[in-house]
Design a protein around this motif. Structure first.
Motif, PDB file in Angstrom:
ATOM      1  N   LEU A   1      60.595  39.541  68.735  1.00 16.68           N
ATOM      2  CA  LEU A   1      59.329  39.814  67.919  1.00 16.68           C
ATOM      3  C   LEU A   1      58.255  39.075  68.223  1.00 16.68           C
ATOM      4  O   LEU A   1      57.094  39.644  68.439  1.00 16.68           O
ATOM      5  CB  LEU A   1      59.532  39.669  66.287  1.00 16.68           C
ATOM      6  CG  LEU A   1      58.484  39.680  65.247  1.00 16.68           C
ATOM      7  CD1 LEU A   1      58.146  41.263  65.100  1.00 16.68           C
ATOM      8  CD2 LEU A   1      58.636  39.009  64.135  1.00 16.68           C
ATOM      9  N   LEU A   2      58.553  37.783  68.255  1.00 18.52           N
ATOM     10  CA  LEU A   2      57.140  36.852  68.165  1.00 18.52           C
ATOM     11  C   LEU A   2      56.746  36.627  69.845  1.00 18.52           C
ATOM     12  O   LEU A   2      55.476  36.304  69.916  1.00 18.52           O
ATOM     13  CB  LEU A   2      57.603  35.495  67.790  1.00 18.52           C
ATOM     14  CG  LEU A   2      57.986  35.309  66.494  1.00 18.52           C
ATOM     15  CD1 LEU A   2      58.360  34.083  65.929  1.00 18.52           C
ATOM     16  CD2 LEU A   2      56.630  35.810  65.701  1.00 18.52           C
ATOM     17  N   THR A   3      57.449  36.873  71.044  1.00 15.38           N
ATOM     18  CA  THR A   3      56.788  36.720  72.317  1.00 15.38           C
ATOM     19  C   THR A   3      55.828  37.752  72.748  1.00 15.38           C
ATOM     20  O   THR A   3      54.667  37.083  73.085  1.00 15.38           O
ATOM     21  CB  THR A   3      58.002  37.089  73.295  1.00 15.38           C
ATOM     22  OG1 THR A   3      59.090  36.058  73.219  1.00 15.38           O
ATOM     23  CG2 THR A   3      57.475  36.931  74.781  1.00 15.38           C
ATOM     24  N   PRO A   4      55.584  39.046  72.367  1.00 18.44           N
ATOM     25  CA  PRO A   4      54.284  39.699  72.401  1.00 18.44           C
ATOM     26  C   PRO A   4      53.289  39.293  71.612  1.00 18.44           C
ATOM     27  O   PRO A   4      52.069  39.380  72.060  1.00 18.44           O
ATOM     28  CB  PRO A   4      54.838  41.193  72.249  1.00 18.44           C
ATOM     29  CG  PRO A   4      56.190  41.000  71.456  1.00 18.44           C
ATOM     30  CD  PRO A   4      56.727  39.928  71.936  1.00 18.44           C
ATOM     31  N   ILE A   5      53.796  38.855  70.398  1.00  8.76           N
ATOM     32  CA  ILE A   5      52.499  38.660  69.527  1.00  8.76           C
ATOM     33  C   ILE A   5      51.922  37.162  70.123  1.00  8.76           C
ATOM     34  O   ILE A   5      50.577  37.169  70.234  1.00  8.76           O
ATOM     35  CB  ILE A   5      53.117  38.358  68.323  1.00  8.76           C
ATOM     36  CG1 ILE A   5      53.558  39.548  67.371  1.00  8.76           C
ATOM     37  CG2 ILE A   5      51.980  37.595  67.413  1.00  8.76           C
ATOM     38  CD1 ILE A   5      54.223  39.185  66.145  1.00  8.76           C
ATOM     39  N   ALA A   6      52.735  36.433  70.704  1.00  7.06           N
ATOM     40  CA  ALA A   6      52.221  35.000  71.032  1.00  7.06           C
ATOM     41  C   ALA A   6      51.461  35.264  72.428  1.00  7.06           C
ATOM     42  O   ALA A   6      50.367  34.660  72.416  1.00  7.06           O
ATOM     43  CB  ALA A   6      53.220  34.212  71.263  1.00  7.06           C
TER      44      ALA A   6
ATOM     45  N   LEU B   1      49.149  44.099  66.117  1.00 11.63           N
ATOM     46  CA  LEU B   1      49.389  42.864  66.908  1.00 11.63           C
ATOM     47  C   LEU B   1      48.544  41.622  66.589  1.00 11.63           C
ATOM     48  O   LEU B   1      48.989  40.579  66.157  1.00 11.63           O
ATOM     49  CB  LEU B   1      49.413  43.097  68.188  1.00 11.63           C
ATOM     50  CG  LEU B   1      49.967  41.693  69.181  1.00 11.63           C
ATOM     51  CD1 LEU B   1      50.671  42.146  70.251  1.00 11.63           C
ATOM     52  CD2 LEU B   1      48.905  40.839  69.526  1.00 11.63           C
ATOM     53  N   MET B   2      47.383  41.847  66.493  1.00 10.82           N
ATOM     54  CA  MET B   2      46.349  40.900  65.906  1.00 10.82           C
ATOM     55  C   MET B   2      46.614  40.511  64.537  1.00 10.82           C
ATOM     56  O   MET B   2      46.517  39.235  64.273  1.00 10.82           O
ATOM     57  CB  MET B   2      44.841  41.311  66.301  1.00 10.82           C
ATOM     58  CG  MET B   2      44.632  41.660  67.667  1.00 10.82           C
ATOM     59  SD  MET B   2      44.848  40.211  68.870  1.00 10.82           S
ATOM     60  CE  MET B   2      43.285  39.079  68.321  1.00 10.82           C
ATOM     61  N   PHE B   3      46.735  41.495  63.736  1.00  9.41           N
ATOM     62  CA  PHE B   3      47.191  41.279  62.309  1.00  9.41           C
ATOM     63  C   PHE B   3      48.286  40.327  62.382  1.00  9.41           C
ATOM     64  O   PHE B   3      48.420  39.252  61.571  1.00  9.41           O
ATOM     65  CB  PHE B   3      47.367  42.585  61.353  1.00  9.41           C
ATOM     66  CG  PHE B   3      47.603  42.209  59.915  1.00  9.41           C
ATOM     67  CD1 PHE B   3      46.536  42.282  59.148  1.00  9.41           C
ATOM     68  CD2 PHE B   3      48.862  41.856  59.691  1.00  9.41           C
ATOM     69  CE1 PHE B   3      46.920  42.241  57.813  1.00  9.41           C
ATOM     70  CE2 PHE B   3      49.161  41.677  58.161  1.00  9.41           C
ATOM     71  CZ  PHE B   3      48.094  42.037  57.265  1.00  9.41           C
ATOM     72  N   ALA B   4      49.199  40.649  63.037  1.00 13.80           N
ATOM     73  CA  ALA B   4      50.506  39.774  62.812  1.00 13.80           C
ATOM     74  C   ALA B   4      50.142  38.331  63.501  1.00 13.80           C
ATOM     75  O   ALA B   4      50.880  37.526  63.030  1.00 13.80           O
ATOM     76  CB  ALA B   4      51.518  40.488  63.884  1.00 13.80           C
ATOM     77  N   GLY B   5      49.375  38.407  64.584  1.00 11.78           N
ATOM     78  CA  GLY B   5      49.106  37.031  65.158  1.00 11.78           C
ATOM     79  C   GLY B   5      48.428  36.120  64.180  1.00 11.78           C
ATOM     80  O   GLY B   5      48.731  34.795  63.888  1.00 11.78           O
TER      81      GLY B   5
END
Length: 598
Positions: free
Chosen positions: A391-396, A523-527
């Motif tokens: 989950l977090l790898t593409p966000i990061a 993705l940016m929201f999640a970031g």
């Protein structure tokens, strides 16, 4: 040129106080990774990055690399610096004891890598790519391949690359044309051209080991027919010694916007001998070992750039005198006040600082997840950890590279006209950092991977383990009045994250283009929400330290104030992304292609 200083205090805060690395390492069996050893390693890395690597950054940009008849010469000083890097044992830090490594945790190595990238992005890429090469061979190579290639790669006397992109084929790897034909001895003969190969040719190491995707003639079309190969610049005997020159040649190097000290190569394979990794036609699965490691590495480049630009901008803002503060004179002995007193300059500085420190916390957490995947014995814990990483790898990768680039833009802006001048080094940071938004899949590709494959593909199940952690933290601190300003916004945005997921899923069932239309905003929201969560955790640690009478009062107070800035001034950006998602894809798709006139 900004004088780089390794952020040792903040690295120790994140590793030791926020993430309790000592207990983390002891639980996983990294018995040698004591606090004393960690402090010593960080201190030595700081010396090397500050005194040897950072002074070469501007030289690398000005001179660039030189191509002559297939050979590449790196800028002045790079070869000697790399020799010191190898002699210091830095390539071996987190590699397996079996192949000559020190067997230390991956998370320790990642924090060291950030320092090298801040000091000199171009230089850091030469050894940085070897880690993915090593991870791929160790995870999927045969025992013979491991013995042939890993010891010298671990040692650093050989380096590695990843060869994916072709002139007609970037992200869509299924279109590749590089061929691999079986030889009588079981090796393969590879023919084709790869482009944009970072560190594909240079004079720093004795051999370069390319990890190459190619298609065996009988393979099915598309991604299902991709195979993966080890293709060294110099052929390697079974005992690991170098043999004759392989059919690998650097056709040219690119003239680029930035990272000029790193050679970006066109690599031609002309009947080059390659060694199949894993099974035929299963190469893409093996390649993701390299790609996922590289994505976290690229995210680190964003954090590193934000840190370097912040350091340069902060020093300048304290010295540069311009105008008087509108709230009253702050520097009565001078003709004007330093620009750091002006709110807009502080906005930019705090944006840089909050990106660098918040991103560092997220990446250090991800690196600890990598530690767990490698060393945890409980399979259930490993599975949950892999879900969080997925989950977090593409966000990061996407979020931190985009915000890292933003931070370098602020660095130029704070310097004003001087920021646009090369001698100050701020515009170089901006040019060098833009590539991080493109590497290992652009922001749009990362966003599609997150939303289409992982969120929609799992019907939201992939969110649950990390969401559980966020919810638990909020519940544990919701009655703490000092934490209310952090907890309440995060709970609200976490709830909205879930609602946006449901909304997009419903819209996509009627119009699949809604996924592509929403993906980057999602993705940016999640970031923003994810980094806000880590800022809240850091604020909690700082509050507890102050309550217990910690001596470093100024550091902890600054941590809390920066957390407040992120929650109040950065997190609200997520609402704009949510509005874009809720407005749907129609406005993007209503204009016919032919009507994009100019």
């Amino acid at each position: 040129m900004p004088e780089y200083k390794a952020p040792i205090r903040d690295l120790k805060f994140v590793m030791q106080e926020l993430l309790d690395c000592e207990n983390h390492y002891q639980h996983l069996g990294y018995e040698d990774a004591s606090i004393d050893m960690i402090d010593a390693i960080i201190g030595e890395a700081a010396k090397l990055t500050e005194q040897v690597v950072a002074p070469l950054n501007q030289i690398g940009d000005q001179q660039g690399c030189t191509w002559t008849d297939g050979n590449v010469t790196t800028p002045d000083g790079f070869k000697d610096a790399y020799k010191q890097y190898v002699e210091g044992g830095w390539p071996t830090l987190s590699q397996s004891l079996e192949f000559g490594g020190q067997g230390l945790p991956h998370s320790l190595n990642m924090n060291i890598a950030e320092m090298f990238s801040s000091a000199n992005h171009s230089f850091a890429m030469y050894p940085g790519l070897s880690h993915g090469t090593l991870a791929t061979i160790e995870a999927h190579g045969s025992e013979t391949q491991k013995q042939q290639f890993m010891p010298k790669l671990v040692e650093g006397t050989w380096t590695g690359t990843m060869c994916l992109t072709e002139p007609h084929c970037g992200t869509d790897l299924g279109m590749l044309r590089t061929k691999a034909e079986l030889n009588e001895d079981g090796t393969y003969s590879l023919s084709g051209t790869k482009i944009f190969i970072s560190a594909g040719e240079h004079d720093l190491s004795d051999n370069i080991v390319h990890i190459v995707i190619a298609r065996i003639p009988s393979a099915p079309a598309g991604n299902k027919g991709i195979s993966l190969f080890i293709v060294p610049k110099f052929n390697v005997n079974q005992d690991g010694s170098i043999s004759d020159r392989n059919g690998v040649n650097c056709g040219s190097i690119e003239h680029k916007m930035g990272i000029n000290g790193n050679a970006t190569c066109v690599i031609n394979f002309d009947g080059a001998i390659g060694h199949l990794i894993g099974e035929p036609n299963r190469g893409l699965k093996c390649m993701f070992t390299f790609m996922n490691a590289a994505r976290i590495g690229v995210a680190s480049e964003g954090v590193a750039a934000a840190e370097a630009s912040f350091q340069g901008a902060l020093a300048y803002a304290k010295d540069r005198l311009q105008m008087r503060s509108i709230s009253g004179v702050k520097n009565p002995q001078g003709p004007a006040d330093p620009i750091i007193v002006h709110p807009d300059v502080r906005r930019m500085l705090l944006t840089q600082k909050s990106i660098a420190e918040g991103g560092r916390a997220l990446l250090s957490y991800l690196a600890q997840l990598v530690d767990i995947v490698h060393a945890e014995k409980d399979e259930a814990i490993k599975v949950e950890t892999e879900t969080k990483l997925a989950l977090l790898t593409p966000i990061a990768k996407a979020f931190l590279s985009e915000l890292g680039f933003e931070a370098t833009s602020h660095g130029v802006q704070i310097f004003g006209g001087h920021g646009f001048i090369k001698e100050w080094g701020m515009e170089q940071l901006m040019r060098d950092t833009k590539i991080s938004c493109l590497y290992e899949g652009t922001t749009g590709i990362q966003a599609l991977d997150l939303l289409a494959r992982k969120i929609i593909g799992t019907k939201g199940e992939i969110l649950k383990p990390f969401s559980k952690d966020v919810t638990l933290f909020c519940q544990q601190n919701m009655d703490d009045t000092a934490m209310a300003e952090f907890i309440q916004p995060i709970m609200a945005y976490a709830k909205e994250w879930h609602q946006l997921t449901v909304t997009i899923g419903a819209k996509a069932a009627k119009n699949p283009d809604e996924i592509g239309g929403a993906s980057v905003d999602y993705l940016m929201f999640a970031g923003y929400v994810t980094v806000a969560y880590f800022w809240a955790k850091m604020a909690k640690v700082a509050q507890d330290k102050l309550a217990n009478g910690a001596e470093d009062k100024a550091f902890y107070e600054a941590k809390i104030k920066t957390a407040q800035f992120f929650i109040q001034r950065m997190l609200p950006r997520a609402s704009g992304h949510a509005a874009c998602i809720n407005n749907g894809v129609d406005s993007m798709m209503s204009l016919d292609s032919e009507d994009f006139a100019f």
